[in-house]
Design an enzyme around this catalytic site. Structure first.
Site, PDB file in Angstrom:
ATOM      1  CG  HIS A  58      -0.289   0.043   2.538  1.00 36.92           C
ATOM      2  ND1 HIS A  58      -0.167  -1.049   3.367  1.00 36.92           N
ATOM      3  CD2 HIS A  58       0.305   1.071   3.191  1.00 36.92           C
ATOM      4  CE1 HIS A  58       0.465  -0.707   4.471  1.00 36.92           C
ATOM      5  NE2 HIS A  58       0.769   0.587   4.399  1.00 36.92           N
TER       6      HIS A  58
HETATM    7  P1  TYD Z   1      -1.422  -2.762   7.583  1.00 34.24           P
HETATM    8  O1  TYD Z   1      -0.977  -1.334   7.709  1.00 34.24           O
HETATM    9  O2  TYD Z   1      -2.105  -3.147   6.305  1.00 34.24           O
HETATM   10  O3  TYD Z   1      -0.163  -3.740   7.841  1.00 34.24           O
HETATM   11  P2  TYD Z   1       1.117  -4.055   6.917  1.00 34.24           P
HETATM   12  O4  TYD Z   1       1.386  -2.878   6.044  1.00 34.24           O
HETATM   13  O5  TYD Z   1       2.242  -4.312   7.895  1.00 34.24           O
HETATM   14  O6  TYD Z   1       0.843  -5.285   6.113  1.00 34.24           O
HETATM   15  O7  TYD Z   1      -2.330  -3.085   8.821  1.00 34.24           O
HETATM   16  C1  TYD Z   1      -2.796  -4.389   9.104  1.00 34.24           C
HETATM   17  C2  TYD Z   1      -4.107  -4.291   9.882  1.00 34.24           C
HETATM   18  O8  TYD Z   1      -3.911  -3.635  11.132  1.00 34.24           O
HETATM   19  C3  TYD Z   1      -5.155  -3.480   9.138  1.00 34.24           C
HETATM   20  O9  TYD Z   1      -6.391  -4.149   9.298  1.00 34.24           O
HETATM   21  C4  TYD Z   1      -5.216  -2.162   9.876  1.00 34.24           C
HETATM   22  C5  TYD Z   1      -4.753  -2.499  11.270  1.00 34.24           C
HETATM   23  N1  TYD Z   1      -3.967  -1.406  11.895  1.00 34.24           N
HETATM   24  C6  TYD Z   1      -4.524  -0.682  12.918  1.00 34.24           C
HETATM   25  O10 TYD Z   1      -5.684  -0.871  13.329  1.00 34.24           O
HETATM   26  N2  TYD Z   1      -3.781   0.307  13.507  1.00 34.24           N
HETATM   27  C7  TYD Z   1      -2.521   0.567  13.100  1.00 34.24           C
HETATM   28  O11 TYD Z   1      -1.857   1.489  13.675  1.00 34.24           O
HETATM   29  C8  TYD Z   1      -1.954  -0.175  12.009  1.00 34.24           C
HETATM   30  C9  TYD Z   1      -0.561   0.101  11.501  1.00 34.24           C
HETATM   31  C10 TYD Z   1      -2.716  -1.156  11.439  1.00 34.24           C
END
Ligand code: TYD
Length: 143
Positions: A58
């Site tokens: 993303h």
């Molecule tokens: P995501 O940012 O997509 O993780 P990565 O980039 O490491 O793969 O986040 C994963 C899940 O966690 C998504 O459902 C959103 C949630 N999340 C939160 O609720 N709060 C946060 O601060 C973060 C970073 C993620």
């Protein structure tokens, strides 16, 4: 680890540390000093037991983050819509500034890898771009 960055909205952040060998290292991050913003949120990722895991995929519209690999290693793939770069994250004292409009993924995790992130804002799903085509359109529109 991080050599020369050719990606926009990125940067290298060095942490100060006190080496009290063999009694440990004390490592310091300070808002507005070596961390170039006021920190509103800290999160970490651990238990990276699947070597095939792919995280990220993303970009953010506005969020600023500093990413540290404070144990083990992983590969960071960055793409600003024009240039791409792969960075091996394996130095706990050197962080990567992940500014806005950077498509990124994280792969090749060692099982002992721990990723520590400092961010300048709370979690907001509306700040995410989770589709690569949308990201390219967003970056183009922005110029
Ligand atoms: P995501 O940012 O997509 O993780 P990565 O980039 O490491 O793969 O986040 C994963 C899940 O966690 C998504 O459902 C959103 C949630 N999340 C939160 O609720 N709060 C946060 O601060 C973060 C970073 C993620």
């Amino acid at each position: 680890m991080i050599k020369k960055l050719k990606i926009k909205n990125s940067g290298i952040i060095k942490l100060r540390f006190f080496n009290d060998f063999p009694d440990g290292n004390l490592v310091i991050a300070e808002s507005g000093r070596n961390i170039p913003f006021q920190i509103k949120r800290v999160y970490f990722i651990n238990h990276l037991f699947n070597p095939k895991a792919i995280r990220g995929l993303h970009a953010h519209k506005k969020l600023e983050q500093i990413i540290f690999c404070i144990n083990g290693h992983f590969e960071f793939y960055l793409d600003d819509g024009h240039n791409k770069q792969k960075i091996l994250m394996n130095d706990p004292y050197t962080g990567l500034r992940l500014g806005p409009k950077l498509w990124h993924s994280m792969r090749g995790f060692s099982s002992d890898c721990v990723i520590l992130v400092m961010a300048n804002d709370y979690f907001k799903e509306s700040d995410y771009i989770r589709n690569y085509k949308e990201f390219l359109d967003y970056v183009k529109k922005d110029k």
